[in-house]
Design an enzyme around this catalytic site. Structure first.
Site, PDB file in Angstrom:
ATOM      1  N   HIS A 150     -13.273  -2.600   3.307  1.00 52.82           N
ATOM      2  CA  HIS A 150     -11.760  -3.155   3.645  1.00 52.82           C
ATOM      3  C   HIS A 150     -11.329  -2.737   4.880  1.00 52.82           C
ATOM      4  O   HIS A 150     -10.795  -3.448   5.911  1.00 52.82           O
ATOM      5  CB  HIS A 150     -10.898  -2.728   2.355  1.00 52.82           C
ATOM      6  N   HIS A 166      -2.887   2.545   8.385  1.00 54.01           N
ATOM      7  CA  HIS A 166      -4.111   1.617   7.836  1.00 54.01           C
ATOM      8  C   HIS A 166      -4.256   0.621   8.490  1.00 54.01           C
ATOM      9  O   HIS A 166      -3.255  -0.234   8.944  1.00 54.01           O
ATOM     10  CB  HIS A 166      -3.579   1.355   6.334  1.00 54.01           C
ATOM     11  N   HIS A 191      -7.790  -2.770   9.947  1.00 55.90           N
ATOM     12  CA  HIS A 191      -9.081  -3.217   9.662  1.00 55.90           C
ATOM     13  C   HIS A 191      -9.987  -3.367  10.984  1.00 55.90           C
ATOM     14  O   HIS A 191      -9.935  -4.582  11.441  1.00 55.90           O
ATOM     15  CB  HIS A 191      -8.912  -4.717   9.137  1.00 55.90           C
ATOM     16  N   GLU A 228       0.895  -1.397   0.020  1.00 51.69           N
ATOM     17  CA  GLU A 228      -0.083  -0.143  -0.005  1.00 51.69           C
ATOM     18  C   GLU A 228       0.978   1.306   0.131  1.00 51.69           C
ATOM     19  O   GLU A 228       0.310   2.216   0.308  1.00 51.69           O
ATOM     20  CB  GLU A 228      -1.018  -0.029   1.178  1.00 51.69           C
ATOM     21  N   GLU A 262     -17.927  12.458  22.031  1.00 55.94           N
ATOM     22  CA  GLU A 262     -16.447  13.026  21.651  1.00 55.94           C
ATOM     23  C   GLU A 262     -16.252  13.020  20.249  1.00 55.94           C
ATOM     24  O   GLU A 262     -15.084  13.704  19.908  1.00 55.94           O
ATOM     25  CB  GLU A 262     -15.452  11.986  22.649  1.00 55.94           C
TER      26      GLU A 262
HETATM   27  O1  2HA Z   1      -0.932  -4.915   3.914  1.00 59.79           O
HETATM   28  O2  2HA Z   1      -3.934  -4.436   4.829  1.00 59.79           O
HETATM   29  O3  2HA Z   1      -4.509  -3.472   2.462  1.00 59.79           O
HETATM   30  C1  2HA Z   1      -2.249  -5.753   4.202  1.00 59.79           C
HETATM   31  C2  2HA Z   1      -3.415  -4.808   3.951  1.00 59.79           C
HETATM   32  C3  2HA Z   1      -3.721  -4.433   2.435  1.00 59.79           C
HETATM   33 ZN    ZN Z   2      -5.702  -3.603   4.415  1.00 61.92          ZN
END
Ligand code: 2HA
Ligand code: ZN
Length: 271
Positions: A210, A139, A141, A116, A169
């Site tokens: 995602h 980033h 999840h 990424e 908040e």
């Molecule tokens: O690197 O989260 O978006 C693994 C991820 C890809």
């Molecule tokens: Zn990811």
């Protein structure tokens, strides 16, 4: 030369990846972080003339030429960073041509930076254009945020509004709201460009179905943004199927924003 394994920025990366793993936001190789470093800080630990190898990035980041980043590695697990930072992290510098990365340390098994990287470096450029203090792109999840993606409209105003009204908040922490992208193939320059476009306006960008991106001047800011979204998404997911009796009204959201003196997305309220 000081020991790089004791550098504060390596310590910070070890701590935050372990913490995010413990939150359950970074299963397997999920998630990635890039942290822009000061050349003079890095020079205390590394010989900046010693390029271990060069790695092509596949996109142009000329605006960032000479900038140095510590970045999580592709295919690497957040849970493993703490015990083996030199293999799971790398320190890279953007070369003069803007498309080559010079490896200064790390990725010791011959690996490379996260797939990424386009989204990260393009987002750094976008955030720096509106906030010269920005240093972090993160980033991951997060579970409830992602769950919410399946049951809530993926619309910037509606998603931001739902989270704002879920937790007092939220308006204080992300008055600028959340950008939302539809599902797109990850790891591409296209999703990188789309993310960066949103990052000109937002410090938070949801990648539909995602995960999420957060930006900030330091790890606490980027993490705190994501953590607050995730807390509100959790409250939403455990209560959305129950009859709603109380909510924070738009008028009250305005009172919060004005009380805390934050500049907020007025167009995301219906006053
Ligand atoms: O690197 O989260 O978006 C693994 C991820 C890809
Ligand atoms: Zn990811």
């Amino acid at each position: 030369m000081k020991n790089i394994l004791e550098a504060p920025f390596v310590e910070e990366m070890k701590k935050i990846t372990a913490n995010m793993y413990r939150q359950g936001w970074d299963e397997r190789n999920g998630g990635n972080i890039s942290y822009m470093l000061d050349e003079k800080d890095v020079a205390e630990y590394l010989d900046l003339n010693n390029v271990i190898r060069t790695i092509p990035s596949g996109f142009d980041a000329t605006e960032l030429t000479g900038r140095i980043f510590i970045v999580t590695g592709t295919g690497k697990y957040f849970k493993n960073v703490q015990d083996d930072p030199e293999n799971n992290l790398g320190i890279i510098r953007v070369a003069k041509d803007g498309t080559t990365m010079e490896l200064l340390w790390g990725y010791s098994d011959g690996g490379r930076f996260t797939s990424e990287l386009p989204a990260h470096l393009m987002s750094h450029m976008a955030r720096l254009s509106v906030d010269p203090e920005n240093r972090i792109i993160m980033h991951c999840h997060p579970t409830y945020t992602l769950a919410m993606n399946y049951v809530h409209e993926l619309d910037e105003k509606k998603l931001t509004h739902t989270l704002w009204e879920t937790c007092t908040e939220c308006m204080v922490v992300f008055p600028d709201g959340i950008g939302v992208l539809p599902w797109m193939l990850c790891g591409t320059n296209e999703i990188g460009e789309a993310t960066a476009e949103k990052m000109k306006e937002f410090r938070l960008v949801v990648w539909g179905l995602h995960g999420i991106y957060g930006a900030g001047k330091d790890i606490d800011e980027a993490f705190g943004l994501i953590e607050t979204v995730e807390k509100a998404a959790q409250l939403y997911m455990i209560s959305a199927h129950l009859p709603r009796i109380n909510t924070i009204s738009d008028k009250e959201l305005q009172i919060i924003a004005e009380g805390f003196g934050v500049k907020y997305r007025k167009d995301f309220l219906d006053l």
